[in-house]
Design a protein around this motif. Structure first.
Motif, PDB file in Angstrom:
ATOM      1  N   TYR A   1       0.966  -1.113  -0.005  1.00 27.45           N
ATOM      2  CA  TYR A   1      -0.194   0.019  -0.008  1.00 27.45           C
ATOM      3  C   TYR A   1       0.799   1.416  -0.221  1.00 27.45           C
ATOM      4  CZ  TYR A   1      -4.569  -2.408   0.674  1.00 27.45           C
ATOM      5  OH  TYR A   1      -5.640  -3.097   0.250  1.00 27.45           O
ATOM      6  N   TYR A   2       0.266   2.431  -0.263  1.00 29.97           N
ATOM      7  CA  TYR A   2       1.052   3.681  -0.550  1.00 29.97           C
ATOM      8  C   TYR A   2       0.271   4.741   0.109  1.00 29.97           C
ATOM      9  CZ  TYR A   2       3.426   0.759  -4.146  1.00 29.97           C
ATOM     10  OH  TYR A   2       4.095  -0.161  -4.658  1.00 29.97           O
ATOM     11  N   GLN A   3       0.956   5.320   1.038  1.00 23.61           N
ATOM     12  CA  GLN A   3       0.374   6.374   1.784  1.00 23.61           C
ATOM     13  C   GLN A   3       0.891   7.870   1.315  1.00 23.61           C
ATOM     14  OE1 GLN A   3       0.565   7.071   6.129  1.00 23.61           O
ATOM     15  NE2 GLN A   3      -1.308   7.895   6.161  1.00 23.61           N
ATOM     16  N   PRO A   4       0.587   8.839   0.884  1.00 20.92           N
ATOM     17  CA  PRO A   4       0.844   9.949   0.320  1.00 20.92           C
ATOM     18  C   PRO A   4       1.772  10.784   1.305  1.00 20.92           C
ATOM     19  CG  PRO A   4      -1.429   9.725  -0.357  1.00 20.92           C
ATOM     20  CD  PRO A   4      -1.010   8.786   0.552  1.00 20.92           C
ATOM     21  N   GLN A   5       2.683  11.546   0.779  1.00 20.24           N
ATOM     22  CA  GLN A   5       3.382  12.308   1.521  1.00 20.24           C
ATOM     23  C   GLN A   5       3.307  13.817   0.908  1.00 20.24           C
ATOM     24  OE1 GLN A   5       7.402  10.761   1.874  1.00 20.24           O
ATOM     25  NE2 GLN A   5       6.881   9.439   3.731  1.00 20.24           N
ATOM     26  N   VAL A   6       2.966  14.876   1.602  1.00 24.29           N
ATOM     27  CA  VAL A   6       2.564  16.227   0.976  1.00 24.29           C
ATOM     28  C   VAL A   6       3.531  16.878   1.376  1.00 24.29           C
ATOM     29  CG1 VAL A   6       0.876  17.826   1.247  1.00 24.29           C
ATOM     30  CG2 VAL A   6       0.137  15.217   0.791  1.00 24.29           C
ATOM     31  N   ASN A   7       3.884  18.139   0.515  1.00 23.40           N
ATOM     32  CA  ASN A   7       4.570  19.368   1.050  1.00 23.40           C
ATOM     33  C   ASN A   7       4.041  20.294   1.682  1.00 23.40           C
ATOM     34  OD1 ASN A   7       3.937  20.627  -1.035  1.00 23.40           O
ATOM     35  ND2 ASN A   7       6.104  20.297  -2.401  1.00 23.40           N
ATOM     36  N   GLU A   8       4.625  21.495   1.954  1.00 20.05           N
ATOM     37  CA  GLU A   8       4.072  22.657   2.476  1.00 20.05           C
ATOM     38  C   GLU A   8       3.030  23.407   1.741  1.00 20.05           C
ATOM     39  OE1 GLU A   8       7.346  22.706   1.627  1.00 20.05           O
ATOM     40  OE2 GLU A   8       8.092  24.508   1.969  1.00 20.05           O
ATOM     41  N   HIS A   9       3.204  23.020   0.275  1.00 21.41           N
ATOM     42  CA  HIS A   9       2.347  23.569  -0.608  1.00 21.41           C
ATOM     43  C   HIS A   9       1.042  22.622  -0.846  1.00 21.41           C
ATOM     44  CE1 HIS A   9       5.608  26.514  -1.185  1.00 21.41           C
ATOM     45  NE2 HIS A   9       6.227  25.565  -1.489  1.00 21.41           N
ATOM     46  N   GLY A  10       1.225  21.637  -0.149  1.00 22.98           N
ATOM     47  CA  GLY A  10      -0.006  20.617  -0.459  1.00 22.98           C
ATOM     48  C   GLY A  10       0.364  19.694  -1.736  1.00 22.98           C
ATOM     49  N   ALA A  11       1.379  19.721  -2.215  1.00 26.52           N
ATOM     50  CA  ALA A  11       1.412  18.960  -3.337  1.00 26.52           C
ATOM     51  C   ALA A  11       2.239  17.594  -2.915  1.00 26.52           C
ATOM     52  CB  ALA A  11       2.716  19.444  -4.310  1.00 26.52           C
ATOM     53  N   ILE A  12       1.824  16.427  -3.540  1.00 27.35           N
ATOM     54  CA  ILE A  12       2.065  15.002  -3.341  1.00 27.35           C
ATOM     55  C   ILE A  12       3.596  14.908  -3.836  1.00 27.35           C
ATOM     56  CG2 ILE A  12       1.816  12.602  -3.753  1.00 27.35           C
ATOM     57  CD1 ILE A  12      -1.109  13.399  -4.188  1.00 27.35           C
ATOM     58  N   ILE A  13       4.516  14.656  -2.819  1.00 26.27           N
ATOM     59  CA  ILE A  13       5.938  14.454  -3.068  1.00 26.27           C
ATOM     60  C   ILE A  13       6.430  13.035  -3.143  1.00 26.27           C
ATOM     61  CG2 ILE A  13       6.700  16.787  -2.367  1.00 26.27           C
ATOM     62  CD1 ILE A  13       7.118  15.662   0.299  1.00 26.27           C
ATOM     63  N   GLY A  14       5.623  12.136  -2.598  1.00 26.84           N
ATOM     64  CA  GLY A  14       5.889  10.833  -2.613  1.00 26.84           C
ATOM     65  C   GLY A  14       5.010   9.859  -1.753  1.00 26.84           C
ATOM     66  N   ALA A  15       5.230   8.629  -1.544  1.00 22.48           N
ATOM     67  CA  ALA A  15       4.851   7.995  -0.670  1.00 22.48           C
ATOM     68  C   ALA A  15       5.395   6.875   0.194  1.00 22.48           C
ATOM     69  CB  ALA A  15       3.672   7.028  -1.791  1.00 22.48           C
ATOM     70  N   GLU A  16       4.922   6.526   1.375  1.00 24.95           N
ATOM     71  CA  GLU A  16       5.471   5.634   2.034  1.00 24.95           C
ATOM     72  C   GLU A  16       4.780   4.097   1.727  1.00 24.95           C
ATOM     73  OE1 GLU A  16       5.324   5.826   6.339  1.00 24.95           O
ATOM     74  OE2 GLU A  16       6.560   4.072   6.619  1.00 24.95           O
ATOM     75  N   ALA A  17       5.742   3.173   1.418  1.00 26.45           N
ATOM     76  CA  ALA A  17       5.033   1.652   1.153  1.00 26.45           C
ATOM     77  C   ALA A  17       4.988   1.084   2.548  1.00 26.45           C
ATOM     78  CB  ALA A  17       6.217   1.149   0.202  1.00 26.45           C
ATOM     79  N   LEU A  18       3.596   0.659   2.718  1.00 30.47           N
ATOM     80  CA  LEU A  18       3.462  -0.249   3.798  1.00 30.47           C
ATOM     81  C   LEU A  18       2.726  -1.481   3.343  1.00 30.47           C
ATOM     82  CD1 LEU A  18       1.958   2.870   5.360  1.00 30.47           C
ATOM     83  CD2 LEU A  18       4.006   1.479   6.680  1.00 30.47           C
ATOM     84  N   VAL A  19       3.291  -2.576   3.924  1.00 30.51           N
ATOM     85  CA  VAL A  19       3.162  -4.098   3.624  1.00 30.51           C
ATOM     86  C   VAL A  19       1.385  -4.216   4.161  1.00 30.51           C
ATOM     87  CG1 VAL A  19       4.337  -5.204   5.181  1.00 30.51           C
ATOM     88  CG2 VAL A  19       3.975  -6.242   2.903  1.00 30.51           C
TER      89      VAL A  19
END
Ligand code: C2E
Ligand code: CA
Ligand code: CA
Ligand code: CA
Length: 279
Positions: free
Chosen positions: A42-60
């Protein structure tokens, strides 16, 4: 010695015996799960201070034929006690890297960084660096889009070995985050020697940020520490706009948590990212 200890206990404690056989059954099932491809990333979004999605943490997760979707808390510790963490960790890494390669050819997704959790047992393997490099080679993933999350318990290991492995992988372009920061063993002196890129503020400091002034003090200190060490910082477990705003006020520029999204399947993540609009 551990196995002998378990055997001894089995004769004296029926409850322990039940627990031991339940564990043995779970271990066997997990082994089969790996073969039958019952694990899901599974992938949980990571967001920057402007609200843009910069990546994801992969969680099994484990898509169990009878039990449904099983959370990692109920099988990662077991995997870590057996050798199963090795094939499991490798599967996670391979799956994440294949995902990076797929996203790299989609203009709206090519910037995404995937953060992969690495257990200390896994990292401790003498050929860990070679394993990761082999996965990078076979998947064709851009190492600059791969982040490995380590925990502070790593600092109990041979520091020279830890630093050597991290340095070798960073030379390939991989970055490192220190997960659950603030909860563990870090001595600031050690921290200075680790070739890190990011500190991840543990969710326990984020949870009560608005009600416990001490948590805000800790979060602020971690942000300042990261800045002084030249590291980036991200907060996990961000659930409310107030928490996000307080963190922003403390100078924390990246966030992850239910406020934005729970961990999602690949398909759901892609739809989420497509439809996401920064405020
Ligand atoms: P973690 O690395 O600290 O991951 C963050 C956990 O917080 C995840 O739980 C995530 O679903 C959860 N979370 C995310 N946002 C929020 C929020 O806003 N509020 C709250 N209360 N929780 C939130 P999850 O997915 O159940 O994973 C639990 C732990 O299992 C992880 O903690 C990590 O230590 C381990 N784990 C997960 N996947 C892997 C893996 O692929 N390899 C290894 N070695 N460990 C893994
Ligand atoms: Ca993590
Ligand atoms: Ca964490
Ligand atoms: Ca955690």
């Amino acid at each position: 010695a551990k196995a002998a200890g378990r055997n001894t206990m089995r004769f004296f404690d029926p409850e322990m015996q039940a627990a031991v056989s339940a564990r043995a059954a779970l271990e066997k099932e997990l082994r089969i799960a790996l073969q039958q491809q019952e694990l899901r990333l599974y992938y949980q979004p990571q967001v920057n201070e402007h609200g843009a999605i910069i990546g994801a943490e992969a969680l099994v997760r484990w898509q169990h034929p009878r039990l449904g979707l099983v959370t990692p808390a109920s099988f990662i510790p077991l995997a870590e006690e057996t050798h199963l963490i090795h094939p499991l960790g490798l599967w996670v890494l391979e799956t994440a890297c294949r995902q990076l390669t797929r996203w790299s050819s989609v203009p709206t997704r090519a910037h995404l960084v995937i953060a992969v959790n690495v257990s200390v047992r896994q990292f401790r393997q003498p050929d860990f660096v070679e394993q990761v490099c082999a996965v990078l080679d076979s998947s064709g993933a851009d190492p600059r889009k791969l982040k490995l999350e380590l925990t502070e318990s790593l600092l109990l290991d041979d520091l020279e070995d830890v630093v050597a492995k991290m340095t070798a992988l960073r030379a390939r372009g991989i970055s490192f985050a220190l997960d659950d920061f603030g909860t563990g063993y870090s001595s600031l002196a050690y921290l200075q020697h680790l070739p890190l890129d990011q500190l991840k503020i543990d969710q326990s400091f984020v949870r009560d940020l608005d009600v416990h002034p001490n948590d805000a003090v800790i979060a602020r200190s971690i942000v300042a520490l990261a800045r002084n060490l030249g590291l980036s910082v991200i907060a996990e477990g961000v659930e409310t706009p107030l928490q996000r705003n307080l963190l922003a006020g403390l100078g924390c520029p990246a966030y992850q948590g239910y406020l934005f999204s729970p961990p999602l399947t690949r398909e759901a993540f892609e739809i989420f990212a497509e439809e996401w609009e920064p405020e």
